[in-house]
Design a protein around this motif. Structure first.
Motif, mmCIF file in Angstrom:
data_model
loop_
_atom_site.group_PDB
_atom_site.id
_atom_site.type_symbol
_atom_site.label_atom_id
_atom_site.label_comp_id
_atom_site.label_asym_id
_atom_site.label_seq_id
_atom_site.Cartn_x
_atom_site.Cartn_y
_atom_site.Cartn_z
ATOM 1 N N TYR A 99 -8.286 5.998 8.112
ATOM 2 C CA TYR A 99 -8.630 5.295 7.395
ATOM 3 C C TYR A 99 -9.105 6.583 6.271
ATOM 4 O O TYR A 99 -10.023 6.226 4.997
ATOM 5 C CB TYR A 99 -10.043 4.315 6.976
ATOM 6 N N ASP A 100 -9.169 7.676 6.488
ATOM 7 C CA ASP A 100 -9.592 8.297 5.863
ATOM 8 C C ASP A 100 -8.566 8.791 4.403
ATOM 9 O O ASP A 100 -7.117 9.288 4.250
ATOM 10 C CB ASP A 100 -9.620 10.328 6.469
ATOM 11 N N ARG A 103 0.525 -1.451 0.173
ATOM 12 C CA ARG A 103 0.308 -0.061 0.224
ATOM 13 C C ARG A 103 0.891 1.306 -0.598
ATOM 14 O O ARG A 103 0.086 2.559 -0.421
ATOM 15 C CB ARG A 103 -1.314 0.128 1.203
ATOM 16 N N ASN A 112 -9.403 10.523 11.658
ATOM 17 C CA ASN A 112 -9.863 9.108 10.799
ATOM 18 C C ASN A 112 -8.757 7.923 10.210
ATOM 19 O O ASN A 112 -8.267 8.782 8.666
ATOM 20 C CB ASN A 112 -11.019 9.384 9.701
#
Length: 254
Positions: A230-231, A187, A228
């Motif tokens: 995961y934003d 990633r 967040n």
């Protein structure tokens, strides 16, 4: 004094200096002698010499020693001379402005992350991430993202030492940890959600030097109720900042 004796004295003096930590900032002669396996007279003599040069200070009431202002001065010079510190400063400032959370640059030293630069937001998380602070690499996003790009021997050495548990979310299973590092490589970023401290999350991306080796990490950290991890927009900002610092350090991807 022979050359060998001089070398031994210098080495022991450095061992004494490195033994002081945030958890144990003050120590007695007997503590140091026991910890380092040295004679009390040798430790006392070395401390007296270092005290005369300002490297340590002795508290007359407790008889304990602590690091002196000379060390602080050297630390300031060392940090300010690091190219990554200089080049990252405006980028960290911009990242804090855009995301609203505290940003860091860290590197791997041994099995810990050491923070080299930091820009705080208006309402920073109360966690020990000041410049010069060491935190366990396996439970921080910065540490994990640097480890993900290291050789297998480095990763296995950390696993063999033991993945200490700090919260219920800390990854302590070796296979899970290896799998996590593989995902990070795929990633190009790492996240840590309450792995080091409850209520705190962080996102980190790898910073490469001119050879292309990942030697630093840039990260943002904030409370889970405010940031967040995961934003995608925050992740992309962190990755973009890491790429920009890498380029300033001389790395250009073909």
């Amino acid at each position: 004094m022979s050359e060998d004796q001089l070398y031994s004295s210098v080495k022991n003096a450095l061992r004494i200096l490195r033994s002081f930590t945030l958890d144990e900032p003050e120590k007695k002669v007997t503590d140091l002698a026991s910890e380092l396996g040295l004679g009390k007279s040798s430790v006392s003599r070395l401390l007296a010499t270092m005290a005369s040069e300002g490297f340590v200070i002795k508290d007359p009431e407790t008889q304990k020693y602590r690091l002196g202002l000379t060390i602080l001065g050297l630390n300031t010079v060392a940090i300010s001379c690091l190219e990554v510190t200089r080049e990252s400063q405006p980028i960290l400032q911009r990242l804090v402005y855009e995301i609203g959370e505290t940003a860091h640059v860290g590197t791997l030293e041994g099995m810990d992350v050491v923070y080299l630069n930091k820009v705080e937001c208006k309402h920073p998380v109360q966690i020990l991430t000041h410049i010069g602070r060491r935190n366990p690499a396996h439970s921080t996003s910065s540490g994990k993202v640097i480890l993900a790009y290291q050789g297998e021997e480095v990763i296995e050495q950390l696993i063999e030492r033991g993945l200490q548990k700090y919260t219920v979310n800390t990854i302590t299973d070796p296979d899970d940890f290896r799998s996590t590092l593989k995902t990070i490589r795929e990633r190009g970023y790492a996240i840590s959600i309450e792995e080091m401290r409850e209520g705190v999350a962080s996102i980190a991306a790898p910073v490469q030097d001119y050879t292309g080796k990942v030697v630093y990490a840039i990260s943002v950290i904030g409370p889970v109720h405010r940031m967040n991890p995961y934003d995608v927009s925050i992740i992309n900002k962190v990755k973009s900042a890491a790429k920009e610092i890498s380029e300033k350090l001389g790395y250009w991807k073909n």
